[in-house]
Design a protein around this motif. Structure first.
Motif, mmCIF file in Angstrom:
data_model
loop_
_atom_site.group_PDB
_atom_site.id
_atom_site.type_symbol
_atom_site.label_atom_id
_atom_site.label_comp_id
_atom_site.label_asym_id
_atom_site.label_seq_id
_atom_site.Cartn_x
_atom_site.Cartn_y
_atom_site.Cartn_z
ATOM 1 N N ALA A 57 -6.953 -5.223 1.763
ATOM 2 C CA ALA A 57 -6.441 -3.966 2.320
ATOM 3 C C ALA A 57 -6.384 -2.888 1.247
ATOM 4 O O ALA A 57 -6.723 -1.721 1.489
ATOM 5 C CB ALA A 57 -5.065 -4.194 2.931
ATOM 6 N N ALA A 58 -5.933 -3.260 0.051
ATOM 7 C CA ALA A 58 -5.878 -2.292 -1.056
ATOM 8 C C ALA A 58 -7.279 -1.827 -1.426
ATOM 9 O O ALA A 58 -7.500 -0.631 -1.677
ATOM 10 C CB ALA A 58 -5.179 -2.927 -2.254
ATOM 11 N N ASP A 59 -8.219 -2.753 -1.450
ATOM 12 C CA ASP A 59 -9.599 -2.383 -1.795
ATOM 13 C C ASP A 59 -10.184 -1.432 -0.759
ATOM 14 O O ASP A 59 -10.835 -0.429 -1.115
ATOM 15 C CB ASP A 59 -10.459 -3.642 -1.902
ATOM 16 C CG ASP A 59 -10.061 -4.541 -3.072
ATOM 17 O OD1 ASP A 59 -9.346 -4.052 -3.970
ATOM 18 O OD2 ASP A 59 -10.464 -5.719 -3.064
ATOM 19 N N ARG A 60 -9.940 -1.710 0.521
ATOM 20 C CA ARG A 60 -10.454 -0.826 1.579
ATOM 21 C C ARG A 60 -9.857 0.561 1.476
ATOM 22 O O ARG A 60 -10.517 1.558 1.790
ATOM 23 C CB ARG A 60 -10.153 -1.418 2.967
ATOM 24 C CG ARG A 60 -10.995 -2.622 3.342
ATOM 25 C CD ARG A 60 -10.877 -2.905 4.837
ATOM 26 N NE ARG A 60 -9.488 -3.106 5.264
ATOM 27 C CZ ARG A 60 -8.870 -4.275 5.274
ATOM 28 N NH1 ARG A 60 -9.505 -5.367 4.855
ATOM 29 N NH2 ARG A 60 -7.621 -4.380 5.683
ATOM 30 N N LEU A 90 -7.360 1.730 -3.387
ATOM 31 C CA LEU A 90 -6.196 1.713 -4.270
ATOM 32 C C LEU A 90 -6.441 0.710 -5.404
ATOM 33 O O LEU A 90 -6.216 -0.496 -5.261
ATOM 34 C CB LEU A 90 -4.936 1.347 -3.487
ATOM 35 C CG LEU A 90 -4.522 2.369 -2.428
ATOM 36 C CD1 LEU A 90 -3.456 1.788 -1.498
ATOM 37 C CD2 LEU A 90 -4.018 3.649 -3.088
ATOM 38 N N ALA A 91 -6.911 1.227 -6.530
ATOM 39 C CA ALA A 91 -7.244 0.373 -7.672
ATOM 40 C C ALA A 91 -6.014 -0.009 -8.481
ATOM 41 O O ALA A 91 -6.133 -0.753 -9.461
ATOM 42 C CB ALA A 91 -8.254 1.090 -8.566
ATOM 43 N N ASN A 92 -4.850 0.474 -8.085
ATOM 44 C CA ASN A 92 -3.613 0.207 -8.836
ATOM 45 C C ASN A 92 -2.817 -0.957 -8.268
ATOM 46 O O ASN A 92 -1.617 -1.087 -8.535
ATOM 47 C CB ASN A 92 -2.742 1.467 -8.888
ATOM 48 C CG ASN A 92 -2.373 1.990 -7.501
ATOM 49 O OD1 ASN A 92 -2.926 1.547 -6.499
ATOM 50 N ND2 ASN A 92 -1.447 2.933 -7.452
ATOM 51 N N VAL A 93 -3.461 -1.824 -7.484
ATOM 52 C CA VAL A 93 -2.797 -2.987 -6.876
ATOM 53 C C VAL A 93 -3.406 -4.272 -7.430
ATOM 54 O O VAL A 93 -4.635 -4.400 -7.508
ATOM 55 C CB VAL A 93 -2.941 -2.976 -5.337
ATOM 56 C CG1 VAL A 93 -2.422 -4.277 -4.732
ATOM 57 C CG2 VAL A 93 -2.193 -1.789 -4.745
ATOM 58 N N ALA A 94 -2.547 -5.202 -7.816
ATOM 59 C CA ALA A 94 -2.970 -6.553 -8.191
ATOM 60 C C ALA A 94 -2.113 -7.541 -7.417
ATOM 61 O O ALA A 94 -1.023 -7.210 -6.948
ATOM 62 C CB ALA A 94 -2.817 -6.767 -9.693
ATOM 63 N N LEU A 108 0.821 -1.206 0.000
ATOM 64 C CA LEU A 108 0.000 0.000 0.000
ATOM 65 C C LEU A 108 0.855 1.257 0.000
ATOM 66 O O LEU A 108 0.500 2.266 -0.630
ATOM 67 C CB LEU A 108 -0.941 -0.005 1.205
ATOM 68 C CG LEU A 108 -2.293 -0.695 1.001
ATOM 69 C CD1 LEU A 108 -2.132 -2.152 0.570
ATOM 70 C CD2 LEU A 108 -3.145 -0.612 2.272
ATOM 71 N N VAL A 109 1.997 1.201 0.721
ATOM 72 C CA VAL A 109 2.919 2.344 0.690
ATOM 73 C C VAL A 109 3.387 2.588 -0.739
ATOM 74 O O VAL A 109 3.405 3.729 -1.230
ATOM 75 C CB VAL A 109 4.123 2.090 1.616
ATOM 76 C CG1 VAL A 109 5.142 3.224 1.496
ATOM 77 C CG2 VAL A 109 3.674 1.938 3.069
ATOM 78 N N ALA A 110 3.757 1.520 -1.434
ATOM 79 C CA ALA A 110 4.212 1.655 -2.819
ATOM 80 C C ALA A 110 3.095 2.159 -3.715
ATOM 81 O O ALA A 110 3.316 3.022 -4.583
ATOM 82 C CB ALA A 110 4.728 0.311 -3.328
ATOM 83 N N ALA A 111 1.880 1.645 -3.510
ATOM 84 C CA ALA A 111 0.753 2.043 -4.356
ATOM 85 C C ALA A 111 0.439 3.524 -4.206
ATOM 86 O O ALA A 111 0.105 4.209 -5.192
ATOM 87 C CB ALA A 111 -0.464 1.198 -4.009
ATOM 88 N N ARG A 112 0.533 4.037 -2.990
ATOM 89 C CA ARG A 112 0.283 5.465 -2.787
ATOM 90 C C ARG A 112 1.392 6.300 -3.431
ATOM 91 O O ARG A 112 1.132 7.389 -3.958
ATOM 92 C CB ARG A 112 0.174 5.769 -1.292
ATOM 93 C CG ARG A 112 -1.067 5.146 -0.647
ATOM 94 C CD ARG A 112 -1.225 5.573 0.801
ATOM 95 N NE ARG A 112 -2.439 5.020 1.388
ATOM 96 C CZ ARG A 112 -2.480 3.975 2.205
ATOM 97 N NH1 ARG A 112 -1.342 3.366 2.562
ATOM 98 N NH2 ARG A 112 -3.624 3.527 2.674
ATOM 99 N N ARG A 113 2.599 5.790 -3.397
ATOM 100 C CA ARG A 113 3.717 6.521 -4.014
ATOM 101 C C ARG A 113 3.564 6.609 -5.530
ATOM 102 O O ARG A 113 3.830 7.653 -6.119
ATOM 103 C CB ARG A 113 5.041 5.837 -3.675
ATOM 104 C CG ARG A 113 5.646 6.212 -2.345
ATOM 105 C CD ARG A 113 7.105 5.796 -2.328
ATOM 106 N NE ARG A 113 7.822 6.250 -1.160
ATOM 107 C CZ ARG A 113 9.095 6.621 -1.174
ATOM 108 N NH1 ARG A 113 9.792 6.580 -2.299
ATOM 109 N NH2 ARG A 113 9.687 7.013 -0.068
ATOM 110 N N VAL A 114 3.200 5.511 -6.165
ATOM 111 C CA VAL A 114 3.157 5.521 -7.631
ATOM 112 C C VAL A 114 1.916 6.217 -8.156
ATOM 113 O O VAL A 114 1.888 6.679 -9.312
ATOM 114 C CB VAL A 114 3.247 4.092 -8.210
ATOM 115 C CG1 VAL A 114 4.530 3.421 -7.753
ATOM 116 C CG2 VAL A 114 2.034 3.244 -7.857
#
Length: 295
Positions: A104-107, A110-114, A76-82
């Protein structure tokens, strides 16, 4: 009478496949706890996580591979950064723990996580040169074939992309973990680690992490030391954290019966009590290394 020659006993060898299977089952069992302790992981490993992100070049718009992602706190830290123009793929050997990461990403919106279930040594199965950066927080140390793992990560990175990993340094700098390991090894009558056997301190010796990255073909290798004390209200709370979530310790205890496991945890709590004070609570000494290199 002819002398009878007896062959020396065969030297035990490390069974990598058995280790992988046991590791997968342990993390399947510990997935819920690792997710539940995510707030502590964020506080404890926050500085080393940020250093890892900086070293790997996790910037807006980047495509990031998160290897051995666990329940995804650092994902999630990485997803927020990118940001929305970037993407993070979280991989792990445990499908259950990845479901917690995706949730956790869905909550977090963060739609940029797979996520993808994948052995840490099989990133050669990903498209070549498909990521700008790769990260692994406290994962590389547990791969039976670290060079194979790094080769797969290099395969997935574009030329000029960077990889960064967080690993423990030496046992004497990490007694919050080394003391339990030593107690369990003694009580379970475990032999010393076999040649090639992974473990929490397998990359922590002087120069070992840098040499490992360089051997894998990474250049511009850098290693940074980060003090990472583990702070909790009491030593008992540290034991609860380790007991519920540390797959490596659970794996070492697998041969003990329930009573012996309970006695072992009691001894661990007594040993860790030295790091507890009335003023500061429990402060477990811990030191991380952040190693990075360019593809």
């Amino acid at each position: 009478m002819a002398e009878t020659l007896t062959a020396p006993p065969a030297t035990p060898t490390f069974d990598a496949e058995k280790f992988r299977a046991t590791t997968r089952s342990q993390w399947e069992a510990a997935a819920e706890a690792w997710d539940r302790w995510s707030p502590l992981l964020a506080r404890w490993l926050g500085p080393s996580t940020e250093a890892m992100m900086d070293a790997a070049g996790v910037v807006p718009g980047a495509r990031v591979l998160d290897v051995a992602a666990g329940a995804g706190e650092q994902t999630l830290v990485a997803a927020r950064r990118v940001g929305p123009t970037g993407h993070v793929l979280a991989t792990d050997i445990s499908p259950t723990i990845l479901r917690y990461a995706q949730a956790a990403a869905d909550r977090a919106g963060l739609a940029n996580v797979a996520t993808r279930e994948l052995d840490g040594e099989r990133h050669d199965l990903l498209p070549a040169a498909s990521f700008d950066a790769a990260i692994s927080r406290v994962g590389l140390i547990y791969f039976p074939d670290q060079q194979r793992a790094l080769a797969g990560i290099r395969h997935a990175l574009r030329p000029g992309g960077r990889f960064a990993a967080v690993v423990y340094s030496t046992p004497d700098s990490n007694p919050f973990f080394a003391l339990p390991v030593g107690i369990i090894r003694r009580r379970a009558q475990l032999p010393p680690p076999l040649p090639g056997q992974p473990g929490p301190f397998s990359l922590g010796g002087e120069g070992v992490l840098a040499r490992t990255l360089e051997q894998a073909g990474f250049r511009d290798v850098q290693v940074r030391t980060i003090a990472s004390p583990l702070r909790l209200p009491t030593a008992a709370e540290c034991v609860r954290f380790e007991r519920e979530s540390f797959g490596a310790l659970l794996q070492m205890m697998s041969g003990l019966d329930a009573d012996e496991r309970a006695a072992t945890w009691d001894e661990i709590e007594s040993a860790l009590a030295r790091f507890e004070t009335r003023e500061a609570g429990f402060v477990g000494p811990c030191e991380m290394l952040v190693g990075s290199g360019t593809r």
